[in-house]
Design an enzyme around this catalytic site. Structure first.
Site, mmCIF file in Angstrom:
data_model
loop_
_atom_site.group_PDB
_atom_site.id
_atom_site.type_symbol
_atom_site.label_atom_id
_atom_site.label_comp_id
_atom_site.label_asym_id
_atom_site.label_seq_id
_atom_site.Cartn_x
_atom_site.Cartn_y
_atom_site.Cartn_z
ATOM 1 N N HIS A 267 -11.963 -15.364 -75.252
ATOM 2 C CA HIS A 267 -10.719 -14.635 -76.052
ATOM 3 C C HIS A 267 -9.823 -15.461 -76.868
ATOM 4 C CE1 HIS A 267 -8.470 -10.777 -76.194
ATOM 5 N NE2 HIS A 267 -7.609 -11.594 -76.182
ATOM 6 N N HIS A 297 -5.122 -12.503 -87.636
ATOM 7 C CA HIS A 297 -4.161 -12.115 -86.577
ATOM 8 C C HIS A 297 -3.721 -13.517 -86.037
ATOM 9 C CE1 HIS A 297 -2.683 -10.107 -83.188
ATOM 10 N NE2 HIS A 297 -3.083 -11.268 -82.312
ATOM 11 N N GLU A 298 -4.500 -14.489 -85.677
ATOM 12 C CA GLU A 298 -4.296 -15.698 -84.998
ATOM 13 C C GLU A 298 -3.314 -16.811 -86.041
ATOM 14 O OE1 GLU A 298 -5.680 -14.271 -81.662
ATOM 15 O OE2 GLU A 298 -4.439 -16.002 -81.875
ATOM 16 N N HIS A 301 0.203 -16.182 -85.752
ATOM 17 C CA HIS A 301 0.945 -16.875 -84.817
ATOM 18 C C HIS A 301 1.348 -18.287 -85.033
ATOM 19 C CE1 HIS A 301 0.184 -13.808 -81.595
ATOM 20 N NE2 HIS A 301 -0.891 -13.846 -81.883
ATOM 21 N N GLU A 325 2.862 -10.503 -82.484
ATOM 22 C CA GLU A 325 1.396 -10.104 -82.562
ATOM 23 C C GLU A 325 1.351 -9.440 -84.081
ATOM 24 O OE1 GLU A 325 0.618 -11.651 -79.229
ATOM 25 O OE2 GLU A 325 -0.784 -10.830 -80.722
ATOM 26 N N HIS A 427 -6.425 -9.133 -70.707
ATOM 27 C CA HIS A 427 -4.845 -9.298 -70.248
ATOM 28 C C HIS A 427 -4.742 -8.847 -69.199
ATOM 29 C CE1 HIS A 427 -6.009 -9.168 -74.512
ATOM 30 N NE2 HIS A 427 -4.872 -9.786 -74.829
HETATM 31 C C1 LIG Z 1 -6.475 -11.273 -80.720
HETATM 32 C C2 LIG Z 1 -5.820 -11.270 -79.504
HETATM 33 C C3 LIG Z 1 -5.291 -12.420 -79.188
HETATM 34 SE SE1 LIG Z 1 -3.351 -12.627 -79.161
HETATM 35 C C4 LIG Z 1 -5.679 -10.069 -78.468
HETATM 36 O O1 LIG Z 1 -5.681 -10.263 -77.491
HETATM 37 N N1 LIG Z 1 -5.574 -8.816 -79.130
HETATM 38 C C5 LIG Z 1 -5.433 -8.384 -80.567
HETATM 39 C C6 LIG Z 1 -5.373 -7.008 -80.644
HETATM 40 C C7 LIG Z 1 -5.091 -6.461 -79.219
HETATM 41 C C8 LIG Z 1 -5.618 -7.428 -78.003
HETATM 42 C C9 LIG Z 1 -7.007 -7.383 -77.454
HETATM 43 O O2 LIG Z 1 -7.744 -8.008 -78.143
HETATM 44 O O3 LIG Z 1 -6.861 -6.584 -76.704
HETATM 45 ZN ZN LIG Z 2 -2.212 -12.207 -80.867
#
Ligand SMILES: C=C(C[SeH])C(=O)N1CCC[C@H]1C(=O)O
Ligand SMILES: [Zn+2]
Length: 544
Positions: A267, A297-298, A301, A325, A427
């Protein structure tokens, strides 16, 4: 003079404490961990020692009546130091907490932490309320839960239009497996969590004869590698007068899945090592449109880390978790415009007519709008778990009730309490708060709107400068405004930070609704033409 002496004394005290905290914590912990272990064991041992030492310094913080400090900045720092979080747990339980979500409740029950609203009372077991309060507390907003609900009320009508339109096209493809008025079966949406529906775009696009705006094929044809994707994304940040990633980033990041057989959590994640130099990304990049976006996106950060690296450690975080984010996604909103993709040679020259614009907005909507109810409900469910209103006997039932009511999707097959579907989301299993993404997908459009205005790429009411066609590439004016926001870290309450960039002190859906207005109008007309039922009746699948 007396006041100044008092503040200077407090500042000196803080400086001493802060430096003791950080240098001692890291230095001693790293030495001890290295003496006692190596390799993967080193990281676990480092975690263990850091938690022990963090707890030691936390106890020292609690000996100061910082609530009475006059200096607001000092008081803010102490408040942040006073929140120990799961490091309050003995390290072995903390490890179990991180690795085994399903015994979180018994693990939490053995720990004692300070009452969230009365830090001098530290004999509380980690009652469910404290965890939800702790996560919500990160947003420093008394009525945050009402605000989150209001945001959903504002966006829900647009989501319902997308839902009805997609449901119709799934019926055309799968027949009666998809009811005309019911929730959509989750397994038909092209994503294991049904959190974004980009994988059904190809056969549901409003104007399928128009050129596809998916750059996967172009990336492959042009021999893009994971490294080239990262370098291209880094170049966009530098074009804004932001900071390029340091050499150490390229040496220490992992941007492809290792082929040496070791297992790795793939991930995508970004890491700040809090030494002002070492910032990394871990990502199993493949050459796809999706990873092209995730890389931005990364790197968002990483850019935040780079900009606030000179802040005191306690302020090296996003103004709120949603801001962190949002940074990379704001950049990706510019990158994903057909206009920018053509500049990069990833999209053939073609018409930018209204139908192409609707297709592009539809593609973005399957990602950005569809995601909102999923992100919202995931932590609504966890707030219920933490608060005890969702008990173990109905974990799965309550999860699917929220999926049905808020997202309008249903499980592909009957479910029971023998199943634990929420943990299929990284998550949840990794205990990472998720409301940050819901907030990000709202505020990123507020940030985008302000940056586009600064870049003279957007003017309200000017059809030649629409928000959805804005590309801030090479705008140092926009970049400097973004840089100013990022440098602040969490040293100011997030409404102050948001106001400095957008002029607004609150999260609101006006940005996202303005961006998608042409799609919203088109969908209402189209769904009316085809007589779609807007919304959904409760699912008939047995899941409780
Ligand atoms: C890209 C990441 C790492 Se911060 C992420 O977990 N995201 C980005 C979008 C929402 C969430 C997911 O994958 O569920
Ligand atoms: Zn992120």
């Amino acid at each position: 003079a007396k006041m100044m002496l008092k503040i200077l004394g407090e500042l000196a005290l803080l400086g001493a404490i802060a430096s003791v905290f950080v240098v001692a914590a890291q230095g001693r912990a790293q030495e001890r961990a290295a003496e006692e272990s190596s390799g993967r064991e080193y990281m676990r041992k480092l975690d263990e020692i850091m938690a022990e030492e963090q707890k030691e310094y936390w106890k020292e913080t609690m000996t100061y009546f910082w609530h009475e400090f006059e200096d607001e900045d000092l008081k803010r720092m102490f408040k942040k130091y006073s929140i120990l979080g799961t490091s309050a747990l003995p390290e072995d339980l903390n490890q179990r907490l991180i690795q085994a979500i399903n015994n979180m409740k018994s693990t939490y029950a053995k720990a004692t932490i300070c009452d969230y609203k009365n830090i001098s009372k530290c004999d509380l077991t980690v009652e469910p309320e404290n965890v939800a309060e702790w996560w919500i507390g990160e947003y420093e907003t008394e009525d945050i839960e009402d605000q989150l609900a209001d945001l959903w009320t504002q966006v829900k009508p647009l989501y319902e239009q997308i839902h009805a339109y997609v449901r119709r096209h799934l019926r055309l493809k799968y027949g009666d497996a998809v009811s005309a008025k019911g929730p959509i079966p989750a397994h038909l949406l092209g994503n294991i969590w049904a959190q974004t529906w980009s994988n059904v775009e190809k056969f549901t696009s409003p104007f399928p004869d128009k050129p596809d705006v998916d750059v996967t094929a172009a990336l492959i044809d042009q021999n893009y590698t994971p490294l080239k994707i990262f370098q291209t994304a880094d170049e966009f940040f530098k074009s804004l007068n932001l900071t390029g990633v340091p050499d150490l980033f390229w040496e220490r990041s992992i941007i492809e899945k290792p082929d040496d057989g070791r297992d790795m959590v793939c991930h995508a994640s970004a890491w700040d090592f809090f030494d002002g130099e070492d910032f990394r990304i871990k990502q199993c990049t493949t050459i796809t449109n999706a990873f092209f976006k995730t890389t931005h996106h990364e790197l968002g950060h990483i850019q935040y880390y780079l900009q606030y690296k000179d802040q005191p450690i306690v302020y090296r975080e996003g103004a709120n978790p949603g801001f962190h984010e949002a940074v990379g996604d704001v950049i990706a909103l510019s990158v994903s415009t057909p206009k920018h993709l053509k500049v990069m040679g990833l999209l053939e020259e073609g018409p930018e007519d209204n139908e192409s614009n609707i297709n592009q907005l539809y593609k973005m909507g399957l990602d950005k709008i569809v995601f909102l109810p999923f992100a919202y409900l995931l932590d609504l469910w966890r707030y219920g778990v933490f608060r005890g209103t969702t008990t173990p006997e109905n974990y799965n039932c309550h999860f699917w009730q929220l999926r049905d009511a808020i997202q309008g999707i249903e499980p592909p097959a009957p479910r029971s309490e023998d199943d634990f579907d929420p943990a299929a989301k990284y998550h949840v299993s990794a205990d990472v708060e998720y409301m940050r993404y819901y907030i990000s997908y709202i505020v990123q459009f507020q940030f985008h709107r302000s940056l586009c205005q600064l870049a003279d790429e957007y003017q309200p009411g000017d059809s030649t400068k629409q928000l959805s066609n804005c590309d801030i590439y090479k705008s140092t004016k926009a970049g400097n405004a973004l840089k100013d926001m990022l440098k602040v870290g969490s040293s100011r309450p997030w409404p102050d930070t948001m106001e400095a960039l957008t002029g607004q002190r609150n999260m609101d859906a006006s940005g996202v609704m303005e961006y998608f207005q042409p799609l919203y109008d088109w969908l209402k007309t189209e769904n009316e033409r085809t007589g779609e039922y807007i919304g959904w009746e409760p699912s008939t699948v047995q899941y409780c």
